[in-house]
Scaffold this active site. Structure first.
Site, mmCIF file in Angstrom:
data_model
loop_
_atom_site.group_PDB
_atom_site.id
_atom_site.type_symbol
_atom_site.label_atom_id
_atom_site.label_comp_id
_atom_site.label_asym_id
_atom_site.label_seq_id
_atom_site.Cartn_x
_atom_site.Cartn_y
_atom_site.Cartn_z
ATOM 1 N N CYS A 174 0.825 -1.200 0.000
ATOM 2 C CA CYS A 174 0.000 0.000 0.000
ATOM 3 C C CYS A 174 0.866 1.260 0.000
ATOM 4 O O CYS A 174 2.093 1.195 0.073
ATOM 5 C CB CYS A 174 -0.894 0.002 1.236
ATOM 6 S SG CYS A 174 0.042 0.053 2.779
ATOM 7 N N ALA A 198 3.280 1.628 2.825
ATOM 8 C CA ALA A 198 4.492 0.830 2.608
ATOM 9 C C ALA A 198 5.448 1.567 1.674
ATOM 10 O O ALA A 198 6.665 1.516 1.850
ATOM 11 C CB ALA A 198 4.138 -0.538 2.031
ATOM 12 N N ARG A 205 13.189 -4.069 6.129
ATOM 13 C CA ARG A 205 13.709 -3.807 4.776
ATOM 14 C C ARG A 205 15.224 -3.820 4.676
ATOM 15 O O ARG A 205 15.785 -3.687 3.620
ATOM 16 C CB ARG A 205 13.120 -2.528 4.208
ATOM 17 C CG ARG A 205 12.105 -2.851 3.113
ATOM 18 C CD ARG A 205 11.443 -1.646 2.551
ATOM 19 N NE ARG A 205 12.259 -0.877 1.644
ATOM 20 C CZ ARG A 205 12.474 -1.184 0.355
ATOM 21 N NH1 ARG A 205 11.927 -2.248 -0.158
ATOM 22 N NH2 ARG A 205 13.224 -0.428 -0.396
ATOM 23 N N HIS A 234 5.136 6.271 -2.862
ATOM 24 C CA HIS A 234 6.423 6.856 -3.272
ATOM 25 C C HIS A 234 6.210 8.290 -3.724
ATOM 26 O O HIS A 234 6.928 9.199 -3.321
ATOM 27 C CB HIS A 234 7.037 6.081 -4.441
ATOM 28 C CG HIS A 234 7.205 4.607 -4.213
ATOM 29 N ND1 HIS A 234 6.956 3.686 -5.184
ATOM 30 C CD2 HIS A 234 7.592 3.913 -3.116
ATOM 31 C CE1 HIS A 234 7.197 2.468 -4.706
ATOM 32 N NE2 HIS A 234 7.570 2.579 -3.453
#
Lengths: 513, 500
Positions: B72, B75, B106, B205
């Site tokens: 999503c 994220a 990550r 992003h």
């Protein structure tokens, strides 16, 4: 040049090579604009003080490194314990990617679940269409016997009503009318994953039991394990014990095979789990036992309402907790506890006696889900240890009171403190100001181990950075043996490390301990 | 060192047909647009050669109930863009789960004193309760910022990463951020990355990029004089140390890396970036937005590059050098020559063990195309590739890498991926944690291509050696030969035929 084809260095040694150290020092100096080293060191020291602890524990709003997850994770785990059941989480899709990853990282196994993939338009108009289409796709693609629906917080905030949505979907023939689609609302902003487990389990039982006639079968028992990252080992061990006793039981919510499928060339999306027919039949049981009280409060209430006797335990492991479970099962089923189990008990006690000198007086910090913390505190006290800090981020005041009672009843619990609702950043302060010998928790505890030097024993979900621990039982006498050995290994390894410097501490580096 | 091969397009087309036949009609119609076989493209030679056309629909909503692998917007922002900025505290604002599941997963490596001046592997959450949903969380957010300042005074800034409920209940995180930024004279960035926004990580992003533009750039006097060879590395998240294995090369060719976005980054590196001379962008998907903005507003040129595998590293180094002129070009040739023996040794060690092995990829960001040549450098063949959250421009760029006949799958579903892998039976699959175990159960070697399967770095020459070793150990481990119990083994085809 540090790298070579003969001896390939990966990240850990590579970045310790002088070329990289120099590069990173240059980066810091020229580009990072860091605080002066002294200020960083001073602040680091300050965080170890009582003054910092007071500020840290006085936090009202900010939560740092909590030891809990959100409800739908528990619901997805619960659904995984039933035959060919697909979890369908209604709401945003990113959540489902997270649950699947989280479970896979712990179990090192596939974790399947689908989402209704709601986006902005669904936030405005509701997610009915997503659920109707989604159920049809899931039903056709993944050939489930049951689809268990839970919710993300998005669907909860906009108020989607699962019951009517599922009815609608059946009207629109997404799934056949008689296809099983139990559901639970699992808001992430209420409780934690243990409540999501509770909700989903109750949803499944209600789906099959509601309106059905109950004909009690005397002496039969249902067993509900609760959210348990060690279900693979634990469930099999419990079934072994019950089989030895010859009890007639139904294990409700058994994810032990789902999260431990073999590698033989076939990918099994579904494996094992409680059969749907067994769930139906479980209505007739005389009693339902929960192995984790704080995971099953609503479910057990419901079992009581349908007329079953109920009892609950706190993650039964070690001597007395296992005794209680077996005696309860024996009383309800009318089956004797066989001699073979008494001998197993004796072997655990024997091991504890053999090792007692290494364990007596050791201080522990224990964190995790409420039932797990209760269980560990109890077992630690059985070995003569002192559970100095007992912490559950998702622990309630009722849990706190119940655990306090246990601690008060033992001289080994005299100095124990119970921390309900606190997080692991709070525990960091506790470990600095009132240190202990050992920390029992999960992988997240490794940061505490690094910062405070307290050896970490990984005994509860999630364990990401060690493999296969969850394949071994912690519950029962056999499980107690495993816990005992794990704790002892940690103690001996530390002692060996601390006495291994030749010419300095080699005199205590004993061959026999 | 381009490897010449063509994939079995006919088989791939048949596999697509087969999976589509299993969907309900409506879903089949929608999924059809996302699946394709790469077709021979413009064969014109040279740097911009396009090998194939990878024409699929992308960046549209996932179908409900099919097991998309996507995440999503949260994220994309907290997990990818902002999370690695190490000297800031990133609040997962909303219920506890999002921050919990993404906590420390990550592998964005950094150096710092965690909990004191660095906060990368910590989970800060507002842990929303029902009352916060009902009455709003703005007051709580104010209190949280106060508590952060009290307990973590060395933080250099805060971001507020909104989870789903924030946008739904109408909280004004911008107002809180503005007020508190003024009070503490610190950078506080509200990021509207609620998980229901957009169709995947991708919008997260973009939103995170925009928040840098709106809440970081031009907010402080940045006291920094840039030199002629100052560059930013954009879109390298330092997974397993990738950015470090890249930086060492860039420094060796005579460039200065002012900012690394955002692996191992500090806020200062973000703030100074517009002063650099060139933006080198690795993950185009997650950070092209801010590069375009810096070009427009500050005149910073940007250039894509690829540091996976020696062929691409060499091409990229030369391309970068060309931008700066003879002095750097000369150094680049020296650096390439310096590492040549390492490259040759790695390839001669591993290529014979890997030659001809086939690979299927399914990842996000840049990797479904960027890593292709690294495998080919080892003599391996890419038979299928696809993206979780690509846009059209990513698939266009994929045409520079993917060979004719390659199976292309966008936003693949769990069902499709399983069937494709079954049908193709590649020697290796590179994808994520959710895909790892199903694939391995099928007896097919697997490497996680998000986290490098806890290994890395894979960037640069140092990383390529590790990559080659990892691919070899995945494929050539003896465990794959133990799957069949000997008493269940059916006679091999050869024996069966002999018996006929």
């Amino acid at each position: 040049m540090p790298q070579s084809a003969e001896k390939i260095l990966d990240h850990a040694p590579l970045f310790r090579e002088p070329e990289y150290r120099q590069m990173l020092a240059g980066k810091k100096l020229n580009f990072e604009c860091p605080h002066p080293d002294q200020i960083v060191a001073d602040q680091g020291e300050f965080t170890k003080t009582w003054a910092y602890r007071e500020k840290n524990l006085a936090r009202q709003a900010l939560v740092i490194n909590p030891a809990k997850a959100c409800q739908p994770l528990g619901a997805v785990f619960a659904a995984a314990g039933f035959e060919r059941t697909m979890s369908f989480v209604h709401g945003s899709q990113g959540c489902v990617a997270y649950y699947r990853s989280h479970l896979s990282r712990h179990f090192k196994e596939p974790a399947s679940a689908v989402s209704s993939s709601m986006t902005e338009d669904a936030a405005v108009f509701g997610g009915l269409k997503n659920l109707v289409d989604g159920l049809a796709n899931t039903y056709q693609l993944y050939d489930p016997k049951m689809i268990a629906v839970s919710t993300t917080c998005m669907a909860e905030v906009i108020g989607d009503d699962l019951h009517s949505f599922i009815e609608n979907a059946k009207d629109e023939k997404s799934v056949p009318r008689d296809f099983d689609v139990p559901f639970a609302h699992t808001p992430a902003f209420v409780g934690s994953h243990v409540d999501g487990y509770d909700g989903m389990l109750k949803g499944i039982l209600e789906h099959f039991w509601k309106g059905q006639e109950r004909t009690e079968t005397k002496g039969t028992i249902n067993l509900i394990p609760g959210f348990d990252g060690f279900c693979v080992g634990n469930n099999r061990e419990l079934k072994r014990l019950l089989d030895m006793m010859g009890v007639s039981y139904t294990f409700i919510q058994d994810a032990s095979d789902q999260f431990d499928t073999p590698s033989d060339g076939e990918y099994r999306m579904y494996d094992g789990g409680t059969k749907i027919e067994e769930v139906r039949g479980a209505l007739d049981a005389e009693a339902t036992l929960s192995l984790q009280h704080y995971n099953t409060r609503k479910t057990l209430d419901y079992c009581g309402q349908v007329g079953q006797a109920t009892a609950s335990f706190h993650y039964p492991l070690g001597v007395q907790a296992t005794d209680e479970l077996l005696m309860k099962v024996s009383a309800l089923s009318g089956k004797e506890i066989p001699e073979a189990i008494r001998l197993e008990r004796g072997r655990l006690v024997d091991a504890m006696a053999d090792s007692q000198s290494w364990l007596h007086g050791k201080k522990y910090a224990i964190y995790g889900d409420p039932d797990f913390v209760y269980a560990m505190a109890r077992f630690v006290m059985e070995t003569g240890g002192e559970p100095t800090h007992c912490l559950a981020t998702n622990g309630s005041s009722a849990w706190q009171a119940e655990l306090q009672e246990l601690l008060d009843a033992s001289p080994f619990g005299m100095d124990a403190q119970v921390w309900a609702g606190k997080d692991l950043w709070a525990l960091r302060s506790l470990l600095f100001t009132e240190p202990v010998d050992l920390l029992i928790g999960n992988s997240y505890g490794k940061y505490l181990e690094r910062d405070t030097g307290t050896p970490l024993i990984r005994l509860t979900f999630p364990i990401f950075d060690r493999h296969h621990h969850h394949r071994f039982a912690l519950m029962g006498y056999q499980g107690g043996l495993r816990v005992l050995t794990t704790i002892l290994d940690k103690i001996f390894d530390k002692l060996d490390r601390e006495t291994s410097q030749t010419g300095v501490t080699d005199y205590s580096y004993d061959l026999t301990r | 060192m381009s490897l010449e091969y063509e994939n079995d397009g006919a088989l791939h087309a048949k596999l697509i047909e087969e999976v589509l036949s299993q969907y309900p009609d409506k879903a089949a119609k929608r999924r059809k647009k996302h699946l394709s076989v790469a077709k021979s493209g413009d064969q014109a030679g040279g740097e911009n050669e396009i090998l194939s056309e990878c024409d699929v629909k992308s960046n549209i909503k996932s179908i409900p109930g099919v097991m998309t692998i996507r995440g999503c917007a949260y994220a994309g922002s907290k997990g990818v863009v902002w999370g690695p900025v190490k000297d800031m505290v990133h609040i997962s604002h909303g219920p506890v789960g999002c921050g919990q599941y993404s906590w420390s997963q990550r592998r964005n490596y950094y150096v710092g004193t965690t909990g004191i001046d660095t906060f990368g592997t910590m989970q800060f959450t507002s842990d929303f309760q029902e009352k916060d949903i009902v009455f709003g969380g703005d007051k709580k957010l104010e209190q949280i910022i106060d508590e952060i300042e009290l307990l973590f005074p060395l933080n250099n800034g805060i971001t507020v990463q909104s989870e789903c409920p924030i946008g739904l209940i109408g909280d004004d995180t911008e107002a809180v951020s503005r007020k508190k930024a003024k009070e503490y004279e610190k950078t506080i960035v509200p990021v509207r990355c609620e998980g229901f926004r957009g169709v995947s990580q991708s919008l997260g992003h973009h939103i995170a990029n925009d928040s840098i533009r709106d809440w970081v750039f031009d907010k402080k006097d940045v006291d920094f004089e840039a030199g002629a060879y100052d560059v930013n590395v954009i879109g390298d998240y330092n997974i397993g140390g990738d950015a470090w294995a890249s930086r060492i090369l860039l420094e060796e060719i005579g460039l200065r890396v002012v900012g690394n976005w955002s692996g191992d980054a500090t806020l200062a590196e973000i703030e100074r970036a517009p002063k650099a001379k060139l933006n080198l962008i690795h993950c185009y998907r997650s950070m092209n937005y801010i590069c375009r903005h810096m070009e427009e507003k500050y005149g910073v040129a940007w250039m894509e590059y690829n540091f996976f595998g020696p062929s691409q590293i060499e091409t990229s180094l030369r391309k970068i050098a060309k931008h700066f002129g003879p002095e750097i070009e000369e150094k680049v040739e020296k650096v390439i020559a310096k590492y040549r023996p390492l490259v040759d040794a790695v390839i001669s060690k591993y290529r014979p063990r890997l030659e001809g092995n086939t690979v299927m990829l399914y990842v996000g960001g840049l990797r479904p195309r960027h890593v292709i040549t690294a495998y080919e450098d080892l003599g391996m063949i890419i038979v299928g590739t696809g993206y979780e959250f690509a846009h059209n421009d990513d698939y266009q760029r994929t045409g520079h890498y993917a060979k004719n006949g390659t199976l292309i799958y966008d936003d693949v579903t769990g069902y499709e991926l399983e069937k494709f892998i079954e049908g193709v039976r590649p020697n290796l699959v590179g994808s994520g944690i959710k895909e790892k175990y199903p694939v391995q159960k099928m007896g097919i070697p697997f490497r996680q291509m998000h986290s490098w399967d806890y290994s890395g770095p894979y960037h640069g020459y140092d990383g390529f050696a590790i990559f080659a070793r990892d691919v070899d150990l995945a494929i050539n481990n003896p465990v794959w030969g133990l799957y069949q119990a000997p008493w269940k083994q059916s006679p091999s085809r050869g024996q069966a035929m002999a018996a006929e």
